[in-house]
Design a protein around this motif. Structure first.
Motif, PDB file in Angstrom:
ATOM      1  N   ALA A  86      49.130  18.159  72.821  1.00 18.34           N
ATOM      2  CA  ALA A  86      48.459  17.341  71.406  1.00 18.34           C
ATOM      3  C   ALA A  86      49.161  18.014  70.220  1.00 18.34           C
ATOM      4  O   ALA A  86      49.405  17.557  69.406  1.00 18.34           O
ATOM      5  N   LEU A  87      48.841  19.428  70.388  1.00 17.08           N
ATOM      6  CA  LEU A  87      49.271  20.064  69.091  1.00 17.08           C
ATOM      7  C   LEU A  87      50.652  20.214  68.926  1.00 17.08           C
ATOM      8  O   LEU A  87      51.349  19.915  67.558  1.00 17.08           O
ATOM      9  N   ASP A  88      51.590  20.351  69.700  1.00 14.77           N
ATOM     10  CA  ASP A  88      52.988  20.174  70.013  1.00 14.77           C
ATOM     11  C   ASP A  88      53.366  18.895  69.125  1.00 14.77           C
ATOM     12  O   ASP A  88      54.175  18.782  68.289  1.00 14.77           O
ATOM     13  N   SER A  89      52.854  17.742  69.686  1.00 10.63           N
ATOM     14  CA  SER A  89      52.963  16.533  69.034  1.00 10.63           C
ATOM     15  C   SER A  89      52.536  16.375  67.484  1.00 10.63           C
ATOM     16  O   SER A  89      53.227  15.950  66.801  1.00 10.63           O
ATOM     17  N   ALA A  90      51.492  17.028  67.086  1.00  3.82           N
ATOM     18  CA  ALA A  90      51.191  16.756  65.779  1.00  3.82           C
ATOM     19  C   ALA A  90      52.164  17.889  64.983  1.00  3.82           C
ATOM     20  O   ALA A  90      52.501  17.431  63.685  1.00  3.82           O
ATOM     21  N   LEU A  91      52.529  18.867  65.460  1.00  6.15           N
ATOM     22  CA  LEU A  91      53.406  19.948  64.630  1.00  6.15           C
ATOM     23  C   LEU A  91      54.727  18.988  64.458  1.00  6.15           C
ATOM     24  O   LEU A  91      55.072  19.325  63.338  1.00  6.15           O
ATOM     25  N   GLY A  95      55.084  18.206  60.629  1.00  4.15           N
ATOM     26  CA  GLY A  95      55.843  19.061  60.325  1.00  4.15           C
ATOM     27  C   GLY A  95      55.190  20.536  60.131  1.00  4.15           C
ATOM     28  O   GLY A  95      54.108  20.523  59.781  1.00  4.15           O
ATOM     29  N   ARG A  96      55.738  21.586  60.718  1.00  3.09           N
ATOM     30  CA  ARG A  96      55.258  22.868  60.589  1.00  3.09           C
ATOM     31  C   ARG A  96      54.829  23.404  59.629  1.00  3.09           C
ATOM     32  O   ARG A  96      53.892  24.231  59.128  1.00  3.09           O
ATOM     33  N   ALA A  97      55.445  23.094  58.424  1.00  5.56           N
ATOM     34  CA  ALA A  97      55.120  23.452  56.999  1.00  5.56           C
ATOM     35  C   ALA A  97      54.117  22.650  56.284  1.00  5.56           C
ATOM     36  O   ALA A  97      53.594  22.890  55.085  1.00  5.56           O
ATOM     37  N   ALA A  98      53.495  21.784  57.119  1.00  4.26           N
ATOM     38  CA  ALA A  98      52.517  20.855  56.649  1.00  4.26           C
ATOM     39  C   ALA A  98      50.990  21.433  56.062  1.00  4.26           C
ATOM     40  O   ALA A  98      50.765  22.710  56.611  1.00  4.26           O
ATOM     41  N   SER A  99      50.364  21.131  55.146  1.00  5.62           N
ATOM     42  CA  SER A  99      49.368  21.701  54.784  1.00  5.62           C
ATOM     43  C   SER A  99      47.977  21.308  56.023  1.00  5.62           C
ATOM     44  O   SER A  99      48.163  20.509  56.622  1.00  5.62           O
ATOM     45  N   ASP A 100      46.898  22.187  56.023  1.00  6.55           N
ATOM     46  CA  ASP A 100      45.914  21.946  56.760  1.00  6.55           C
ATOM     47  C   ASP A 100      45.277  20.423  56.395  1.00  6.55           C
ATOM     48  O   ASP A 100      44.949  19.694  57.456  1.00  6.55           O
ATOM     49  N   ALA A 101      45.561  19.938  55.190  1.00  5.76           N
ATOM     50  CA  ALA A 101      44.721  18.588  54.918  1.00  5.76           C
ATOM     51  C   ALA A 101      45.877  17.714  55.396  1.00  5.76           C
ATOM     52  O   ALA A 101      45.458  16.567  55.841  1.00  5.76           O
ATOM     53  N   GLU A 102      47.101  17.705  55.416  1.00  8.48           N
ATOM     54  CA  GLU A 102      48.147  16.908  56.024  1.00  8.48           C
ATOM     55  C   GLU A 102      47.989  16.626  57.418  1.00  8.48           C
ATOM     56  O   GLU A 102      47.996  15.526  57.870  1.00  8.48           O
ATOM     57  N   PHE A 103      47.905  17.842  58.083  1.00  9.72           N
ATOM     58  CA  PHE A 103      47.413  17.867  59.669  1.00  9.72           C
ATOM     59  C   PHE A 103      46.318  16.952  59.834  1.00  9.72           C
ATOM     60  O   PHE A 103      46.515  15.842  60.896  1.00  9.72           O
TER      61      PHE A 103
END
Length: 157
Positions: A86-91, A95-103
């Motif tokens: 699930a985390l890999d899919s979200a990342l 995108g790995r550089a996204a903010s916490d709010a974007e995640f």
């Protein structure tokens, strides 16, 4: 697996703490986004928890290798593998550089939260068992025969 067979209980506790953070959207909003910390000199964010689970404890990087060290059962390994997926899919999607709010705003975030909740339930179920087993062991050591049997039957184990 017996509690004595988990070689790194403190590291396990760090992983459980990270799972609590990942499984609680209210906490994420309050602490990660609004930066309302529970005490002075406290810091937490998404990256810190991901680093704890992937790098520090390696329970997401290689759950099978963590068995016996920080994970206590095959069920825990499966739960961590599902969270890693699930985390890999979200990342990947955000995108790995996204903010916490974007995640947290992404469509994949509810899956991360659900997987973290499942993993937390699986790991804390074992922790409750270990505590109850330690309780029973302490009662057996401290009390003789019939008194001990009454105490163990009365225990919420």
């Amino acid at each position: 697996m017996k509690s004595a067979q988990v070689k790194l209980p403190e590291m396990r506790a760090e992983g459980i703490s990270a799972l609590r953070a990942l499984s609680d959207p209210d906490y994420q909003q309050r602490v990660w986004i609004d930066r309302i910390y529970p005490k002075p000199n406290f810091y937490d964010d998404f990256t810190l928890n991901v680093n704890t689970l992937y790098d520090d404890t390696t329970v997401l990087a290689d759950p099978e290798a963590a068995l016996g060290y920080t994970l206590a059962s095959e069920a825990e390994v499966r739960a961590m593998r599902m969270l890693a997926d699930a985390l890999d899919s979200a990342l990947e999607s955000v995108g790995r550089a996204a903010s916490d709010a974007e995640f947290m705003a992404s469509g994949s975030w509810p899956g991360v939260v659900a997987s973290a909740r499942d993993a937390l339930a699986t790991l804390t179920e074992w922790s409750e068992f270990a505590r109850s087993a330690r309780h029973a062991q302490a009662v057996r050591a401290a009390f003789p025969g019939s008194c001990r049997r009454r105490l163990l039957r009365a225990s919420p184990v």
